[in-house]
Scaffold this motif. Sequence first.
Motif, mmCIF file in Angstrom:
data_model
loop_
_atom_site.group_PDB
_atom_site.id
_atom_site.type_symbol
_atom_site.label_atom_id
_atom_site.label_comp_id
_atom_site.label_asym_id
_atom_site.label_seq_id
_atom_site.Cartn_x
_atom_site.Cartn_y
_atom_site.Cartn_z
ATOM 1 N N LEU A 36 111.249 43.161 3.134
ATOM 2 C CA LEU A 36 112.959 43.225 2.872
ATOM 3 C C LEU A 36 114.350 43.875 2.604
ATOM 4 O O LEU A 36 114.867 43.287 3.676
ATOM 5 N N ARG B 39 122.772 32.319 3.695
ATOM 6 C CA ARG B 39 120.742 32.458 3.305
ATOM 7 C C ARG B 39 120.383 33.601 2.653
ATOM 8 O O ARG B 39 119.155 33.528 3.030
ATOM 9 N N LEU B 40 121.146 34.370 2.678
ATOM 10 C CA LEU B 40 120.285 36.134 2.087
ATOM 11 C C LEU B 40 120.974 35.606 0.455
ATOM 12 O O LEU B 40 119.797 36.992 -0.240
ATOM 13 N N HIS C 261 114.918 37.264 -6.690
ATOM 14 C CA HIS C 261 113.851 37.924 -6.064
ATOM 15 C C HIS C 261 113.091 38.861 -7.273
ATOM 16 O O HIS C 261 114.581 39.506 -8.241
ATOM 17 N N LEU D 25 117.423 38.046 10.427
ATOM 18 C CA LEU D 25 116.766 36.370 9.335
ATOM 19 C C LEU D 25 115.316 36.243 9.685
ATOM 20 O O LEU D 25 114.402 35.512 8.628
ATOM 21 N N GLU D 26 114.745 36.295 11.087
ATOM 22 C CA GLU D 26 113.628 36.243 11.707
ATOM 23 C C GLU D 26 111.915 37.216 10.180
ATOM 24 O O GLU D 26 111.709 36.741 9.590
ATOM 25 N N ARG D 27 113.354 38.340 10.594
ATOM 26 C CA ARG D 27 112.464 39.201 9.776
ATOM 27 C C ARG D 27 111.789 38.797 8.517
ATOM 28 O O ARG D 27 110.707 39.345 7.565
ATOM 29 N N ILE D 28 113.704 38.119 7.692
ATOM 30 C CA ILE D 28 113.609 38.366 5.753
ATOM 31 C C ILE D 28 112.110 37.212 5.629
ATOM 32 O O ILE D 28 111.774 37.343 5.067
ATOM 33 N N GLY D 29 112.536 36.174 6.918
ATOM 34 C CA GLY D 29 111.387 35.289 6.805
ATOM 35 C C GLY D 29 110.027 35.486 6.614
ATOM 36 O O GLY D 29 108.809 34.732 5.929
ATOM 37 N N ALA D 30 109.651 36.150 7.969
ATOM 38 C CA ALA D 30 108.709 36.472 8.133
ATOM 39 C C ALA D 30 108.142 38.052 7.028
ATOM 40 O O ALA D 30 106.687 38.151 6.747
ATOM 41 N N ALA E 248 107.622 37.099 3.658
ATOM 42 C CA ALA E 248 106.658 36.943 2.850
ATOM 43 C C ALA E 248 107.351 37.406 1.391
ATOM 44 O O ALA E 248 106.349 37.558 1.109
#
Length: 268
Positions: A192, A209-210, A216, A179-184, A186
């Motif tokens: 993604l 969360r997804l 997108h 989840l951190e990777r998805i947030g980062a 951007a």
Amino acid sequence: MAMFVHLTPAVDEARVRRAGIKAVGRGGRGGGGRGVFCFPVLPSYTLTHQWLRELARREGPRGLVAVHVRLPDDERVSVGPYHGTPVELTASDAVRRVAALADPRGWEVFLPRAVSRQEVHRVRAVRQVTGWRYFPGAHGVTPCTCDGCRVRGEYGSRRLRERRPHPLDGPPPPVPVLLERIGAAAGEPGALCAALRWFRLRRRGPVERLAGLAAHPDADVRMALAEAVARWSTPGVDALLAALAADPDPEVREVAGMIEETRGDGHG
């Protein structure tokens, strides 16, 4: 009459004695069709039952028994190594062909029909530690932990994957890390999709969360989202797939629709 052995789960012993061996799909090995896999009875006990440990790795009931089958000498069968192209021979010629090999490990015989009860000679217990696993000669070779080679739930598989993680097939990073990777990311499609790919290896996940990724702008991200949740049992997955099945991109709609059909078959 030619004698062959067929290995089957011990729980099926009563059915085999009563009705014989039913035909199963060939699974793309050497062509289509349905039938029964077997192996000639050779003087060597180990070679005769060489497939036991490999078959025991498959999902299903534990424990196998050996079913000895008598076939007419002129019965047409196919014979060859499991990774090669089989040839069609008579049953007696197939026995001679395998017996003459310097190393018959990995060879198999396919009878393109079911086996009747009258053709079952006997059913007996076999030592459950006989044979090879993965492939002949695998002992001493570092096992592969890719998604195609490993067996879910196999004894020691989790420790093996943790000790020798595969660069593409896991074990997957923890959910908070993903989840951190998805947030980062951007919104960057490549990052993604890379994170969503790891979610495909999980059985449950944070659907809520997804779910926002279904809107997108990049179709590859929406397709990766559908594939990521395909095997999840988490509530909310079916609604998410239904939304993706109505996606404006035809490829996303096709992928999501196929996943919906598969999940319907599996949960029906």
